[in-house]
Design a protein around this motif. Structure first.
Motif, mmCIF file in Angstrom:
data_model
loop_
_atom_site.group_PDB
_atom_site.id
_atom_site.type_symbol
_atom_site.label_atom_id
_atom_site.label_comp_id
_atom_site.label_asym_id
_atom_site.label_seq_id
_atom_site.Cartn_x
_atom_site.Cartn_y
_atom_site.Cartn_z
ATOM 1 N N ALA A 42 17.945 -2.778 -3.378
ATOM 2 C CA ALA A 42 18.228 -1.342 -3.414
ATOM 3 C C ALA A 42 19.404 -1.039 -4.328
ATOM 4 C CB ALA A 42 18.534 -0.839 -2.008
ATOM 5 N N GLU A 43 19.315 0.106 -4.984
ATOM 6 C CA GLU A 43 20.428 0.670 -5.742
ATOM 7 C C GLU A 43 20.834 1.964 -5.045
ATOM 8 O OE1 GLU A 43 21.534 2.112 -10.317
ATOM 9 O OE2 GLU A 43 19.542 1.287 -9.847
ATOM 10 N N LEU A 44 22.138 2.125 -4.797
ATOM 11 C CA LEU A 44 22.621 3.248 -4.006
ATOM 12 C C LEU A 44 23.498 4.181 -4.824
ATOM 13 C CD1 LEU A 44 23.736 1.433 -0.696
ATOM 14 C CD2 LEU A 44 21.458 2.246 -1.334
ATOM 15 N N ASP A 45 23.530 5.426 -4.377
ATOM 16 C CA ASP A 45 24.519 6.405 -4.830
ATOM 17 C C ASP A 45 25.195 6.908 -3.567
ATOM 18 O OD1 ASP A 45 26.061 8.357 -5.948
ATOM 19 O OD2 ASP A 45 24.397 9.624 -6.616
ATOM 20 N N GLY A 46 26.391 6.355 -3.289
ATOM 21 C CA GLY A 46 27.009 6.602 -1.999
ATOM 22 C C GLY A 46 26.197 5.904 -0.927
ATOM 23 N N GLY A 47 25.765 6.643 0.093
ATOM 24 C CA GLY A 47 24.928 6.056 1.132
ATOM 25 C C GLY A 47 23.467 6.367 0.946
ATOM 26 N N ARG A 48 23.107 6.948 -0.207
ATOM 27 C CA ARG A 48 21.736 7.373 -0.459
ATOM 28 C C ARG A 48 21.039 6.380 -1.379
ATOM 29 N NH1 ARG A 48 20.366 12.699 0.056
ATOM 30 N NH2 ARG A 48 21.927 12.565 1.715
ATOM 31 N N VAL A 49 19.808 6.064 -1.077
ATOM 32 C CA VAL A 49 19.008 5.153 -1.907
ATOM 33 C C VAL A 49 18.447 5.930 -3.088
ATOM 34 C CG1 VAL A 49 16.990 3.644 -1.991
ATOM 35 C CG2 VAL A 49 18.413 3.714 0.079
ATOM 36 N N ILE A 50 18.649 5.401 -4.302
ATOM 37 C CA ILE A 50 18.112 6.063 -5.496
ATOM 38 C C ILE A 50 17.056 5.214 -6.207
ATOM 39 C CG2 ILE A 50 20.165 7.471 -5.878
ATOM 40 C CD1 ILE A 50 20.998 5.482 -8.069
ATOM 41 N N ARG A 51 17.018 3.895 -5.887
ATOM 42 C CA ARG A 51 16.009 3.053 -6.538
ATOM 43 C C ARG A 51 15.806 1.785 -5.737
ATOM 44 N NH1 ARG A 51 15.557 -0.465 -11.593
ATOM 45 N NH2 ARG A 51 17.836 -0.596 -11.624
ATOM 46 N N LEU A 52 14.547 1.351 -5.682
ATOM 47 C CA LEU A 52 14.191 0.095 -5.045
ATOM 48 C C LEU A 52 13.335 -0.732 -5.992
ATOM 49 C CD1 LEU A 52 13.200 1.290 -1.472
ATOM 50 C CD2 LEU A 52 15.163 -0.116 -2.037
ATOM 51 N N VAL A 53 13.584 -2.029 -6.029
ATOM 52 C CA VAL A 53 12.826 -2.930 -6.887
ATOM 53 C C VAL A 53 12.441 -4.154 -6.065
ATOM 54 C CG1 VAL A 53 12.729 -4.133 -9.085
ATOM 55 C CG2 VAL A 53 14.280 -2.186 -8.825
ATOM 56 N N GLU A 54 11.167 -4.564 -6.154
ATOM 57 C CA GLU A 54 10.683 -5.720 -5.397
ATOM 58 C C GLU A 54 10.870 -7.001 -6.210
ATOM 59 O OE1 GLU A 54 9.247 -7.869 -2.294
ATOM 60 O OE2 GLU A 54 9.624 -5.702 -2.287
ATOM 61 N N ALA A 110 6.505 2.428 -1.589
ATOM 62 C CA ALA A 110 6.362 3.575 -0.689
ATOM 63 C C ALA A 110 7.704 4.280 -0.481
ATOM 64 C CB ALA A 110 5.791 3.118 0.648
ATOM 65 N N ILE A 111 8.765 3.499 -0.318
ATOM 66 C CA ILE A 111 10.084 4.116 -0.143
ATOM 67 C C ILE A 111 10.531 4.774 -1.439
ATOM 68 C CG2 ILE A 111 12.499 3.673 0.453
ATOM 69 C CD1 ILE A 111 11.489 1.289 2.137
#
Length: 353
Positions: A144-156, A197-198
């Motif tokens: 996961a890549e975050l901005d603060g506590g929010r997820v902005i990108r996911l990579v498998e 999906a996320i």
């Protein structure tokens, strides 16, 4: 709120044990890995649990029953093939309905449990809350890549990870996740990826928050992971001797000897556990060892290992260390001439001499 436990994987990285055992039922500190997930879910106040089952469904259903042992109810949901975590969510839609739900991968261990994680989701009400942990090899995981506590990108399983924050295998969703799993396409692995999906939720401006755990977590996908999980769980045991330990034996540290077990002229250096019906004689059992039920170990040494049911080990002069020994295995010294090693080994087994 409901829960969804995924217990349908084939466990290919744990061959040959998983040719005859569901990977989620391999014991850690003499308790199947899957049981820890159920206990964590129950502790979080969730009692309706869907269980995704695959080719090992008969074994899983036999081990879990109807859920009354834990005060929960199970609904078994067959998955015809391991087509991805998001596919498991997709086929559970009828069971989940409009409820929020916790998804827990059945081969993951989170020592601190998930109660606080569930409470955060209920309090803050995002569309999804994912559990993350910092890891040394993020290439092995969804990242996961975050901005603060929010997820902005996911990579498998990225070759060049954007962070060291891996998805732990515990997720919370509201019903918008079903829109996501019906919208994504299979990956190059021909699986519906939960990361995709996320990511769909993120791209559609749904709120996906992250919870970074600072406690211990383990994905028990490989033998060394199972052994490490065994170490961590044994560190929490309290000493208890319900079986027979003769006066010529020595117990050092935290040791559990279950009812019906016998320890004769042996040294036990904990933390370790010896299961019911097992016999340990003229033997040294070292730290971080879990001996299952009806095991016989005589005139040998073993430590930092997991020994499954009905194993027999006798007269081994070199200490057995860092080993995962499957059900019914026999390891014994032979005095035949000419001397030779004789093996009957399952696919992908390993022997270091």
């Amino acid at each position: 709120m409901k829960a969804l436990i995924l217990s349908g994987g084939t466990g290919s990285r744990l061959r040959p044990l998983t040719y005859t055992n569901a990977k989620q039922l391999i014991p850690v500190a003499n308790k199947p890995i899957l049981y820890y997930a159920i206990e964590a879910i129950k502790e979080a106040g969730i009692e309706e649990i869907g269980v995704i089952v695959g080719e090992t469904k008969d074994e899983v259903i036999s081990a879990l029953g109807d859920g009354s042992e834990w005060g929960v109810s199970f609904t078994y949901i067959p998955q015809e093939a391991p087509l991805g975590l998001a596919h498991a969510v997709k086929i559970a839609e009828d069971f989940i309905g409009q409820d929020d739900f916790l998804m827990f991968l059945g081969d993951n261990l989170v020592r601190q449990g998930v109660k606080s994680f569930v409470e955060q989701f209920q309090r803050e009400k995002p569309n999804s809350l994912i559990l993350l942990s910092r890891v040394d090899e993020p290439q092995r995981f969804g990242v996961a890549e975050l901005d603060g506590g929010r997820v902005i990108r996911l990579v498998e399983k990225p070759k060049n990870p954007p962070s060291d924050l891996a998805l732990v295998g515990v997720y919370l969703f509201d019903n918008h996740i079903f829109q996501a799993v019906h919208s994504i396409q299979p990956s190059w692995r021909n699986e519906l990826e939960i990361t995709d999906a996320i990511q769909y939720l993120v791209d559609q401006n749904f709120r996906v928050d992250a919870h970074i755990i600072d406690g211990w977590w383990k994905d028990t996908g490989k033998p060394e992971d199972v052994l490490e999980a065994n170490r961590m769980m044994l560190e929490q045991i309290d000493s208890r001797v319900d079986g027979y330990v003769c006066e010529h034996s020595q117990i050092i540290g935290r040791v559990v000897v279950e009812k019906g077990a016998k320890v004769i002229k042996s040294t036990l250096r904990g933390p370790l556990i010896i299961g019911s019906g097992s016999v340990v004689e003229d033997t040294y059992i070292g730290p971080f060892t879990a001996i299952s039920e009806n095991v016989e170990i005589k005139n040998s040494e073993i430590e930092n290992s997991i020994v499954l049911k009905e194993v027999k080990i006798s007269d081994i002069q070199c200490r057995i260390d860092f080993s995962l020994i499957g059900k019914g295995v026999k390891i014994q010294k032979q005095n035949n001439k000419p001397k030779a090693y004789n093996f009957v080994i399952g696919d992908n087994g390993q022997i270091d001499l």
